[in-house]
Enzyme design. Structure first.
Site, PDB file in Angstrom:
ATOM      1  N   ILE A  69      47.192  30.874  48.806  1.00  0.00           N
ATOM      2  CA  ILE A  69      47.306  30.956  47.125  1.00  0.00           C
ATOM      3  C   ILE A  69      48.555  31.537  46.521  1.00  0.00           C
ATOM      4  O   ILE A  69      49.079  30.992  45.699  1.00  0.00           O
ATOM      5  CB  ILE A  69      45.927  31.889  46.830  1.00  0.00           C
TER       6      ILE A  69
ATOM      7  N   GLY B  60      38.112  32.283  39.612  1.00  0.00           N
ATOM      8  CA  GLY B  60      39.035  31.707  40.493  1.00  0.00           C
ATOM      9  C   GLY B  60      38.831  30.416  40.988  1.00  0.00           C
ATOM     10  O   GLY B  60      39.697  29.363  41.028  1.00  0.00           O
ATOM     11  N   SER B  61      37.672  30.125  41.566  1.00  0.00           N
ATOM     12  CA  SER B  61      37.438  28.840  42.080  1.00  0.00           C
ATOM     13  C   SER B  61      36.528  28.079  41.306  1.00  0.00           C
ATOM     14  O   SER B  61      35.922  27.053  41.751  1.00  0.00           O
ATOM     15  CB  SER B  61      36.660  28.976  43.518  1.00  0.00           C
TER      16      SER B  61
ATOM     17  N   ASP C  41      40.744  38.916  36.987  1.00  0.00           N
ATOM     18  CA  ASP C  41      39.570  38.155  37.109  1.00  0.00           C
ATOM     19  C   ASP C  41      38.600  38.753  38.090  1.00  0.00           C
ATOM     20  O   ASP C  41      37.525  38.122  38.465  1.00  0.00           O
ATOM     21  CB  ASP C  41      40.079  36.795  37.953  1.00  0.00           C
TER      22      ASP C  41
ATOM     23  N   GLU D 232      32.075  44.677  40.609  1.00  0.00           N
ATOM     24  CA  GLU D 232      31.874  43.458  39.778  1.00  0.00           C
ATOM     25  C   GLU D 232      30.342  43.279  39.936  1.00  0.00           C
ATOM     26  O   GLU D 232      29.735  43.299  41.095  1.00  0.00           O
ATOM     27  CB  GLU D 232      32.735  42.431  39.683  1.00  0.00           C
TER      28      GLU D 232
ATOM     29  N   HIS E 223      35.550  36.375  37.063  1.00  0.00           N
ATOM     30  CA  HIS E 223      35.696  35.948  38.555  1.00  0.00           C
ATOM     31  C   HIS E 223      35.562  34.321  38.566  1.00  0.00           C
ATOM     32  O   HIS E 223      34.544  33.998  39.042  1.00  0.00           O
ATOM     33  CB  HIS E 223      34.727  36.518  39.411  1.00  0.00           C
TER      34      HIS E 223
ATOM     35  N   ALA F  27      42.657  38.523  43.182  1.00  0.00           N
ATOM     36  CA  ALA F  27      42.343  38.551  44.652  1.00  0.00           C
ATOM     37  C   ALA F  27      40.680  39.270  44.660  1.00  0.00           C
ATOM     38  O   ALA F  27      39.802  38.744  44.655  1.00  0.00           O
ATOM     39  CB  ALA F  27      43.393  39.182  45.011  1.00  0.00           C
ATOM     40  N   ARG F  28      40.996  40.370  44.775  1.00  0.00           N
ATOM     41  CA  ARG F  28      39.707  41.420  44.876  1.00  0.00           C
ATOM     42  C   ARG F  28      40.009  42.571  43.959  1.00  0.00           C
ATOM     43  O   ARG F  28      41.234  43.348  44.088  1.00  0.00           O
ATOM     44  CB  ARG F  28      39.670  41.850  46.326  1.00  0.00           C
TER      45      ARG F  28
END
Ligand code: GLV
Length: 317
Positions: free
Chosen positions: A156, A285-286, A260, A265, A283, A235-236
């Protein structure tokens, strides 16, 4: 047919394939299962297809039925699963790399732009229709031709670098190890955080959450960044110490932040919500259809391989 607990709904395309191959125990209401429910529902299962929000720590793994032989995580990050405890109990753990690289790199760029160009304040002003064009209305920080630091130069991070080059950015990175020149594509390696951060007018966080990266952006390390830096985290959440970040955003040390992902969370540190220089996403991202289908397929491939006595290609333990 092997029985698989599927902890959240998959997209229709994936679910159809899964149902042909396995006796799938679905969670039709698509609720977030509690730990007790995960343990109870997987009692008669051979495997679990779970999402990043399902936590499998040592204690939970210790309580799983011995029939459970694989945890197929529908995510590239697998910090939600204690892979060592799983291994000790003979449980394989898999993730879904590659298929979400592009969509997550896109989101990193969105976060960098959304934060630096004040997209949140812009949206509010446009919506309220109370703005007047002026030469200094919501002046942002220009990303083009600046220096970008990338924390974590895996797939990524490298895809972020590729995109950032289109903005004329000079790429710097820190990674556990230096990449070979064919993967570096001219990016400049920093063996330590201090040296990377000193160059990072823009910083993109793309590393997994590990004991080495948790809390990596803290009171001390944020000081290494240039004044007025822009930071994005796709990421996290736990890579950032929120109290230290909030302080730096208030003082102007950090010009703006794009997030994100969050500590704990979907909860978010309330202090963040008082700040205007923050661009937030839940969140995502995907979150494109093509990527989510790819992730489902990858998780199902891993289950298929495992139950055909092949080592799944994404096994991480
Ligand atoms: C998403 O956060 C993932 O790890 O896939």
């Amino acid at each position: 047919m092997k029985k698989i607990l599927v902890t959240r709904n998959l997209l229709e395309e994936n679910e159809k394939r899964l149902l042909k191959l396995f006796d799938a125990k679905l969670n039709k209401e698509d609720v977030v299962l509690t730990t007790d429910q995960l343990i109870e529902l997987s009692k008669d299962c051979d495997g679990i297809l779970c999402v990043g929000g399902n936590k499998f720590d040592k204690e939970i793994i210790g309580k799983l039925s011995p029939s459970v032989k694989i945890i197929a995580n529908y995510a590239v990050g697998y910090n939600n699963v204690d892979t060592n405890s799983a291994k000790a109990r003979g449980i394989a753990v898999t993730n879904t790399p590659e298929v979400l690289t592009d969509s997550t790199a896109d989101i990193s760029i969105l976060l960098l732009l959304g934060a630096s160009r004040r997209a949140y304040e812009g949206r509010k002003a446009a919506e309220q229709q109370n703005w007047t064009w002026s030469t200094n209305l919501l002046l942002g920080k220009q990303m083009s031709n600046r220096k970008l630091g990338i924390l974590g130069m895996g797939r990524i991070g490298r895809a972020v670098a590729q995109r950032a080059k289109g903005f004329g950015m000079e790429i710097h990175y820190h990674n556990r190890s230096k990449l070979s020149p064919d993967l570096e594509h001219g990016a400049i390696y920093h063996s330590d955080i201090k040296s990377l951060f000193a160059q990072s007018e823009f910083l993109s966080i793309n590393c997994p959450a590990t004991p080495d990266t948790i809390n990596l952006l803290n009171e001390e390390t944020i000081k290494y960044l240039p004044d007025g830096a822009v930071v994005a985290n796709a990421a996290r959440g736990d890579v950032i110490n929120d109290d230290a970040m909030i302080k730096a955003m208030k003082s102007g040390k950090i010009f703006a932040l794009g997030l994100d992902v969050y500590n704990g969370e979907p909860k978010i540190n309330e202090e963040y919500l008082k700040l205007h220089n923050l661009f937030l996403l839940p969140h995502l991202g995907s979150a494109t259809k093509v990527t989510r289908i790819g992730m489902g397929d990858r998780a199902i491939d891993n289950l298929e391989d495992f139950f055909s006595n092949k080592r799944p290609k994404d096994q991480v333990n």
